[in-house]
Design a protein around this motif. Structure first.
Motif, PDB file in Angstrom:
ATOM      1  N   MET A 236       0.821  -1.205   0.000  1.00 58.97           N
ATOM      2  CA  MET A 236       0.000   0.000   0.000  1.00 58.97           C
ATOM      3  C   MET A 236       0.862   1.265   0.000  1.00 58.97           C
ATOM      4  O   MET A 236       0.553   2.236  -0.704  1.00 58.97           O
ATOM      5  CB  MET A 236      -0.932  -0.010   1.218  1.00 58.97           C
ATOM      6  CG  MET A 236      -2.008  -1.084   1.153  1.00 58.97           C
ATOM      7  SD  MET A 236      -3.022  -1.152   2.661  1.00 58.97           S
ATOM      8  CE  MET A 236      -3.846   0.417   2.563  1.00 58.97           C
ATOM      9  N   VAL A 237       1.958   1.259   0.782  1.00 54.92           N
ATOM     10  CA  VAL A 237       2.853   2.420   0.796  1.00 54.92           C
ATOM     11  C   VAL A 237       3.514   2.608  -0.561  1.00 54.92           C
ATOM     12  O   VAL A 237       3.632   3.729  -1.082  1.00 54.92           O
ATOM     13  CB  VAL A 237       3.909   2.245   1.902  1.00 54.92           C
ATOM     14  CG1 VAL A 237       4.992   3.326   1.783  1.00 54.92           C
ATOM     15  CG2 VAL A 237       3.256   2.307   3.277  1.00 54.92           C
ATOM     16  N   GLU A 238       3.937   1.503  -1.147  1.00 58.16           N
ATOM     17  CA  GLU A 238       4.551   1.562  -2.471  1.00 58.16           C
ATOM     18  C   GLU A 238       3.581   2.113  -3.500  1.00 58.16           C
ATOM     19  O   GLU A 238       3.944   2.951  -4.342  1.00 58.16           O
ATOM     20  CB  GLU A 238       5.017   0.165  -2.880  1.00 58.16           C
ATOM     21  CG  GLU A 238       5.738   0.123  -4.217  1.00 58.16           C
ATOM     22  CD  GLU A 238       6.166  -1.276  -4.582  1.00 58.16           C
ATOM     23  OE1 GLU A 238       6.836  -1.447  -5.626  1.00 58.16           O
ATOM     24  OE2 GLU A 238       5.820  -2.215  -3.834  1.00 58.16           O
ATOM     25  N   MET A 239       2.319   1.700  -3.430  1.00 61.20           N
ATOM     26  CA  MET A 239       1.316   2.186  -4.363  1.00 61.20           C
ATOM     27  C   MET A 239       1.058   3.677  -4.147  1.00 61.20           C
ATOM     28  O   MET A 239       0.886   4.442  -5.120  1.00 61.20           O
ATOM     29  CB  MET A 239       0.026   1.386  -4.186  1.00 61.20           C
ATOM     30  CG  MET A 239      -1.117   1.813  -5.109  1.00 61.20           C
ATOM     31  SD  MET A 239      -2.623   0.883  -4.813  1.00 61.20           S
ATOM     32  CE  MET A 239      -3.018   1.405  -3.139  1.00 61.20           C
ATOM     33  N   ALA A 240       1.027   4.115  -2.875  1.00 62.90           N
ATOM     34  CA  ALA A 240       0.778   5.532  -2.586  1.00 62.90           C
ATOM     35  C   ALA A 240       1.893   6.408  -3.147  1.00 62.90           C
ATOM     36  O   ALA A 240       1.630   7.469  -3.754  1.00 62.90           O
ATOM     37  CB  ALA A 240       0.649   5.733  -1.074  1.00 62.90           C
ATOM     38  N   LEU A 241       3.123   5.997  -2.976  1.00 61.58           N
ATOM     39  CA  LEU A 241       4.244   6.783  -3.508  1.00 61.58           C
ATOM     40  C   LEU A 241       4.214   6.836  -5.031  1.00 61.58           C
ATOM     41  O   LEU A 241       4.495   7.886  -5.635  1.00 61.58           O
ATOM     42  CB  LEU A 241       5.566   6.189  -3.022  1.00 61.58           C
ATOM     43  CG  LEU A 241       5.843   6.323  -1.513  1.00 61.58           C
ATOM     44  CD1 LEU A 241       7.127   5.587  -1.151  1.00 61.58           C
ATOM     45  CD2 LEU A 241       5.939   7.791  -1.114  1.00 61.58           C
ATOM     46  N   GLU A 242       3.879   5.710  -5.653  1.00 60.35           N
ATOM     47  CA  GLU A 242       3.813   5.676  -7.113  1.00 60.35           C
ATOM     48  C   GLU A 242       2.710   6.594  -7.626  1.00 60.35           C
ATOM     49  O   GLU A 242       2.896   7.318  -8.623  1.00 60.35           O
ATOM     50  CB  GLU A 242       3.594   4.253  -7.599  1.00 60.35           C
ATOM     51  CG  GLU A 242       4.789   3.339  -7.421  1.00 60.35           C
ATOM     52  CD  GLU A 242       4.517   1.925  -7.907  1.00 60.35           C
ATOM     53  OE1 GLU A 242       3.361   1.652  -8.301  1.00 60.35           O
ATOM     54  OE2 GLU A 242       5.448   1.094  -7.874  1.00 60.35           O
ATOM     55  N   GLU A 243       1.558   6.596  -6.990  1.00 61.58           N
ATOM     56  CA  GLU A 243       0.446   7.436  -7.425  1.00 61.58           C
ATOM     57  C   GLU A 243       0.772   8.921  -7.229  1.00 61.58           C
ATOM     58  O   GLU A 243       0.443   9.765  -8.079  1.00 61.58           O
ATOM     59  CB  GLU A 243      -0.830   7.061  -6.659  1.00 61.58           C
ATOM     60  CG  GLU A 243      -1.406   5.704  -7.014  1.00 61.58           C
ATOM     61  CD  GLU A 243      -1.896   5.661  -8.449  1.00 61.58           C
ATOM     62  OE1 GLU A 243      -2.452   6.676  -8.933  1.00 61.58           O
ATOM     63  OE2 GLU A 243      -1.706   4.612  -9.107  1.00 61.58           O
ATOM     64  N   LEU A 244       1.385   9.276  -6.119  1.00 65.03           N
ATOM     65  CA  LEU A 244       1.760  10.667  -5.873  1.00 65.03           C
ATOM     66  C   LEU A 244       2.775  11.154  -6.905  1.00 65.03           C
ATOM     67  O   LEU A 244       2.709  12.287  -7.391  1.00 65.03           O
ATOM     68  CB  LEU A 244       2.328  10.827  -4.459  1.00 65.03           C
ATOM     69  CG  LEU A 244       1.336  10.686  -3.307  1.00 65.03           C
ATOM     70  CD1 LEU A 244       2.061  10.701  -1.968  1.00 65.03           C
ATOM     71  CD2 LEU A 244       0.304  11.828  -3.354  1.00 65.03           C
ATOM     72  N   ASN A 245       3.705  10.285  -7.224  1.00 65.63           N
ATOM     73  CA  ASN A 245       4.729  10.652  -8.203  1.00 65.63           C
ATOM     74  C   ASN A 245       4.146  10.731  -9.611  1.00 65.63           C
ATOM     75  O   ASN A 245       4.511  11.603 -10.408  1.00 65.63           O
ATOM     76  CB  ASN A 245       5.869   9.637  -8.141  1.00 65.63           C
ATOM     77  CG  ASN A 245       7.033  10.025  -9.043  1.00 65.63           C
ATOM     78  OD1 ASN A 245       7.423  11.189  -9.076  1.00 65.63           O
ATOM     79  ND2 ASN A 245       7.581   9.064  -9.757  1.00 65.63           N
ATOM     80  N   VAL A 266       3.260   2.883  10.480  1.00 64.62           N
ATOM     81  CA  VAL A 266       2.755   2.887  11.855  1.00 64.62           C
ATOM     82  C   VAL A 266       1.239   2.783  11.861  1.00 64.62           C
ATOM     83  O   VAL A 266       0.629   2.041  12.646  1.00 64.62           O
ATOM     84  CB  VAL A 266       3.228   4.157  12.596  1.00 64.62           C
ATOM     85  CG1 VAL A 266       2.503   4.289  13.939  1.00 64.62           C
ATOM     86  CG2 VAL A 266       4.727   4.113  12.812  1.00 64.62           C
ATOM     87  N   ILE A 267       0.591   3.532  10.970  1.00 64.23           N
ATOM     88  CA  ILE A 267      -0.877   3.517  10.915  1.00 64.23           C
ATOM     89  C   ILE A 267      -1.406   2.158  10.450  1.00 64.23           C
ATOM     90  O   ILE A 267      -2.325   1.590  11.044  1.00 64.23           O
ATOM     91  CB  ILE A 267      -1.380   4.637   9.984  1.00 64.23           C
ATOM     92  CG1 ILE A 267      -1.042   6.011  10.581  1.00 64.23           C
ATOM     93  CG2 ILE A 267      -2.875   4.503   9.749  1.00 64.23           C
ATOM     94  CD1 ILE A 267      -1.334   7.165   9.652  1.00 64.23           C
ATOM     95  N   LEU A 268      -0.791   1.618   9.380  1.00 61.89           N
ATOM     96  CA  LEU A 268      -1.307   0.383   8.801  1.00 61.89           C
ATOM     97  C   LEU A 268      -1.000  -0.848   9.658  1.00 61.89           C
ATOM     98  O   LEU A 268      -1.769  -1.810   9.658  1.00 61.89           O
ATOM     99  CB  LEU A 268      -0.730   0.187   7.393  1.00 61.89           C
ATOM    100  CG  LEU A 268      -1.158   1.215   6.346  1.00 61.89           C
ATOM    101  CD1 LEU A 268      -0.400   0.998   5.044  1.00 61.89           C
ATOM    102  CD2 LEU A 268      -2.663   1.147   6.104  1.00 61.89           C
ATOM    103  N   CYS A 269       0.105  -0.828  10.377  1.00 66.53           N
ATOM    104  CA  CYS A 269       0.509  -2.006  11.163  1.00 66.53           C
ATOM    105  C   CYS A 269       0.138  -1.886  12.636  1.00 66.53           C
ATOM    106  O   CYS A 269       0.357  -2.834  13.403  1.00 66.53           O
ATOM    107  CB  CYS A 269       2.019  -2.219  11.051  1.00 66.53           C
ATOM    108  SG  CYS A 269       2.570  -2.579   9.369  1.00 66.53           S
ATOM    109  N   GLY A 270      -0.395  -0.761  13.049  1.00 74.32           N
ATOM    110  CA  GLY A 270      -0.719  -0.588  14.459  1.00 74.32           C
ATOM    111  C   GLY A 270      -1.953  -1.362  14.883  1.00 74.32           C
ATOM    112  O   GLY A 270      -2.827  -1.686  14.084  1.00 74.32           O
TER     113      GLY A 270
END
Length: 285
Positions: A236-245, A266-270
């Motif tokens: 999900m983090v990888e996808m977010a960075l790709e979409e922002l870029n 922290v948010i996703l794994c908490g």
């Protein structure tokens, strides 16, 4: 080894008619004060001992002065030699639920195990003469087979110890049942017993280690769940960075990307829901 011999004796109704006839004629002759009537009645009484009734799914094993004569396995009313010894052997399917045995599995862990066995007599000669008591023989040999089976497989897999067995007592129900059925059949074949079904009826860790093993299973489940969560969070983090870029929403340097990745992980794994913080200043504040 002598095998089972199936015989078909004389129809009992025919001899019953002869018996009634002898009684009537013997009484008439005896009334005429003829001693032959006594012998006729005695002979009729002897005939009575030869009557045998075979119920459905039952049999009679016939023995004459210690010699096996044959087996009647067809239901009906028959007459045999009055001097035959007639031993009843049931051909019906029987259900046996063994006691819970405390044994060690392949890894040495104490477990409680029991089996449910469905069996029937297939060879009456072996069941009657090759073993002392075939019903007790079934119970003892079944317990021995269960003990041997439990020592061949682990209760469960523990990948952290390097024990990654393909077959376990807990998860491989079909494979374990087949192995158990084969083992019991080999032991009971000497008694002429056919195994119709064999399966584990109860399986659990012994009381002294049950709590520890339960905690271990829970820990393994938690680790597996955390592993799945981290995999999802990274994607999900990888996808977010790709979409922002891709959409050129904001230009982030490496330091801000690292901060963004840290916050998202922290948010996703908490375990608890995140508390959002609204920044009203610049990105540097």
């Amino acid at each position: 080894m002598k095998e089972e011999k199936i015989i078909t004796p004389v129809d009992g109704y025919l001899i019953l008619f002869v018996f009634i006839l002898l009684i009537i004629l013997g009484g008439i002759v005896l009334a005429m004060q003829n001693p032959i009537g006594v012998f006729m009645i005695i002979f009729a009484v002897i005939l009575v001992k030869g009557f045998v009734m075979v119920q459905p799914n039952n049999s009679r094993v016939l023995v004459l002065f210690g010699k096996y004569v044959g087996t009647i396995n067809k239901n009906g009313f028959y007459w045999v030699n009055p001097f035959f010894t007639k031993k009843k052997v049931s051909l019906r399917a029987s259900n046996f639920d063994s006691e819970r045995l405390k044994v060690n599995d392949k890894l040495g862990n104490p477990i409680m195990i029991s089996t449910i066995l469905v069996w029937r007599v297939k060879n009456t000669y072996k069941a009657a003469f090759d073993v002392d008591n075939f019903e007790n023989f079934v119970r003892v040999q079944t317990d021995a087979a269960v003990r041997k089976l439990a020592s061949m497989y682990p209760y469960d897999n523990f990948a952290d110890e390097g024990h990654e067995e393909d077959i376990t007592l807990r998860s491989s129900v079909n494979e374990v049942s087949e192995a158990l059925e084969k083992e019991i059949q080999e032991r009971l074949s000497i008694a002429g017993i056919e195994v119709l079904e064999a399966r584990i009826g109860y399986l659990a860790y012994a009381q002294e280690i049950a709590n520890a093993m339960l905690k271990r299973q829970q820990a393994t489940a938690i680790v597996a769940a955390r592993h799945k969560i981290v995999q999802g969070a990274v994607s999900m983090v990888e996808m977010a960075l790709e979409e922002l870029n891709k959409k050129d929403v904001v230009d982030l340097d490496e330091e801000r990307k690292a901060a963004m990745v840290s916050n998202l992980m922290v948010i996703l794994c908490g375990d608890k829901e995140a508390s959002p913080v609204l920044n009203t200043g610049t990105l540097n504040q």
